[in-house]
Design a protein around this motif. Structure first.
Motif, PDB file in Angstrom:
ATOM      1  N   LYS A   6       0.452  -1.026   0.098  1.00 11.31           N
ATOM      2  CA  LYS A   6      -0.115  -0.336  -0.195  1.00 11.31           C
ATOM      3  C   LYS A   6       1.227   1.273   0.428  1.00 11.31           C
ATOM      4  O   LYS A   6       1.384   1.567   0.805  1.00 11.31           O
ATOM      5  CB  LYS A   6      -0.841  -0.045   0.796  1.00 11.31           C
ATOM      6  N   LYS A   7       0.720   2.007  -0.532  1.00 10.65           N
ATOM      7  CA  LYS A   7       1.346   3.241  -1.152  1.00 10.65           C
ATOM      8  C   LYS A   7       1.091   4.197   0.132  1.00 10.65           C
ATOM      9  O   LYS A   7       0.397   4.508   0.004  1.00 10.65           O
ATOM     10  CB  LYS A   7       0.761   4.309  -2.246  1.00 10.65           C
ATOM     11  N   GLU A   8       1.759   4.674   0.720  1.00  2.48           N
ATOM     12  CA  GLU A   8       1.927   5.708   2.151  1.00  2.48           C
ATOM     13  C   GLU A   8       1.401   7.014   1.797  1.00  2.48           C
ATOM     14  O   GLU A   8       2.032   7.086   0.411  1.00  2.48           O
ATOM     15  CB  GLU A   8       2.893   5.728   2.493  1.00  2.48           C
ATOM     16  N   ARG A   9       0.592   7.651   1.846  1.00  3.29           N
ATOM     17  CA  ARG A   9       0.280   8.904   1.747  1.00  3.29           C
ATOM     18  C   ARG A   9       0.942   9.899   2.079  1.00  3.29           C
ATOM     19  O   ARG A   9       1.666   9.920   3.162  1.00  3.29           O
ATOM     20  CB  ARG A   9      -1.287   9.354   2.364  1.00  3.29           C
ATOM     21  N   PRO A  10       0.579  11.252   1.340  1.00  4.43           N
ATOM     22  CA  PRO A  10       1.695  12.590   1.694  1.00  4.43           C
ATOM     23  C   PRO A  10       1.655  12.908   3.608  1.00  4.43           C
ATOM     24  O   PRO A  10       0.415  12.938   3.763  1.00  4.43           O
ATOM     25  CB  PRO A  10       1.864  13.181   1.277  1.00  4.43           C
ATOM     26  N   PRO A  11       2.793  12.818   4.448  1.00 10.02           N
ATOM     27  CA  PRO A  11       1.614  13.826   5.230  1.00 10.02           C
ATOM     28  C   PRO A  11       0.870  14.665   5.751  1.00 10.02           C
ATOM     29  O   PRO A  11       0.649  14.807   6.109  1.00 10.02           O
ATOM     30  CB  PRO A  11       3.452  14.778   6.210  1.00 10.02           C
TER      31      PRO A  11
END
Length: 283
Positions: free
Chosen positions: A4-9
């Protein structure tokens, strides 16, 4: 196994602070309304409302700074969020209470538009309600002490806000001060914009409904045409497999005839007795 691609902060921060900031916006509305609706309240109540207003504006300003720091390109973030920057800077230019209202409304509207769970209808309804409420309170606060003003009660202010936002303008209540007229212009423009959004939303709903009905009809027509082609092909295949049918002629049926049976002949050694001869007995 998919990773799963991590979302930007920045996106994670906006999702986490969405609900708390909306709760603070409601607290700001209450704190702004209490001194206007009840001007004779206790001094500590008025001071508390004043502090809440500044605290809420400070929370939204801090949210803007955090999003600016978390953005991948800060200059692009500033250019794409000019109203947010204006809302943060407005109360610092002049400590006017109305500017805090305008800045908070801008910040709340910006964050509400960013929420994925808020539909267009909910956003428009909330925007109309918020503008009418804050417009009524603001014009009442400005026009209540005007010498020749005719907006003296909350009911008059609400009626004036409603007729102004709908661009009806009966003229029975109208602001007399310069700041009140500025508020009137803002409500007029906001009302026109919101009515345009509502009209466009209704038109888009009808168009989408008609397009969906047309798509269903086209799909049914295509299915009927495909079924007709299949039936025609099946008929042609059956005719090809059957081949040409020869012509049939009718002939009378043959009646079977009886075949005569042969009579067995006597044995050669058996002589026929003569007439009158006696037959000797066998020993």
């Amino acid at each position: 196994m998919s990773v799963k691609k991590e979302r930007p902060p920045k996106v994670r921060w906006e999702e986490r602070t969405q609900t708390p900031l909306l709760v603070l916006a409601v607290a700001f509305g209450i704190a702004y309304a209490v001194p206007i609706v009840a001007p004779g309240a206790e001094p500590w109540v008025l001071r508390l409302c004043h502090y809440v207003e500044w605290a809420v504006w400070g929370a939204f300003a801090l949210d803007y700074l955090v999003r600016l720091l978390l953005a991948s390109s800060r200059w692009a973030f500033v250019r794409s969020h000019p109203l947010d920057l204006l809302a943060v800077l407005l109360p610092l230019v002049q400590p006017l209470r109305l500017l805090r209202v305008v800045s908070t409304l801008l910040l709340v509207g910006r964050r509400a538009r960013m929420a994925p769970q808020i539909t267009l209808t909910t956003y428009v309804a909330g925007a109309v309600t918020g503008l009418m409420m804050f417009g009524s309170l603001a014009v009442l606060h400005v026009e209540r002490d005007a010498p020749d003003g005719n907006i003296k009660t909350l009911g008059d202010a609400v009626w004036w806000s409603f007729t102004t936002m709908t661009t009806v303008g009966y003229g029975d209540h109208a602001p007399k001060t310069g700041l009140g007229r500025v508020l009137a212009v803002g409500l007029m423009l906001s009302g026109i914009a919101l009515l345009g959004v509502v009209t466009a939303n209704i038109a888009a709903w009808f168009i989408a409904r008609f397009e969906r009905d047309d798509a269903v009809e086209r799909r049914q027509t295509e299915l009927l045409e495909a079924l007709t082609r299949e039936v025609r092909e099946l008929r042609a295949e059956v005719a090809r497999l059957a081949g040409p049918v020869p012509p049939q002629t009718t002939a009378p049926e043959a009646v079977p005839q009886a075949v005569p049976q042969a009579v067995p002949e006597p044995a050669p050694d058996a002589a026929a007795p003569e007439p009158g001869a006696a037959i000797a007995p066998r020993a």
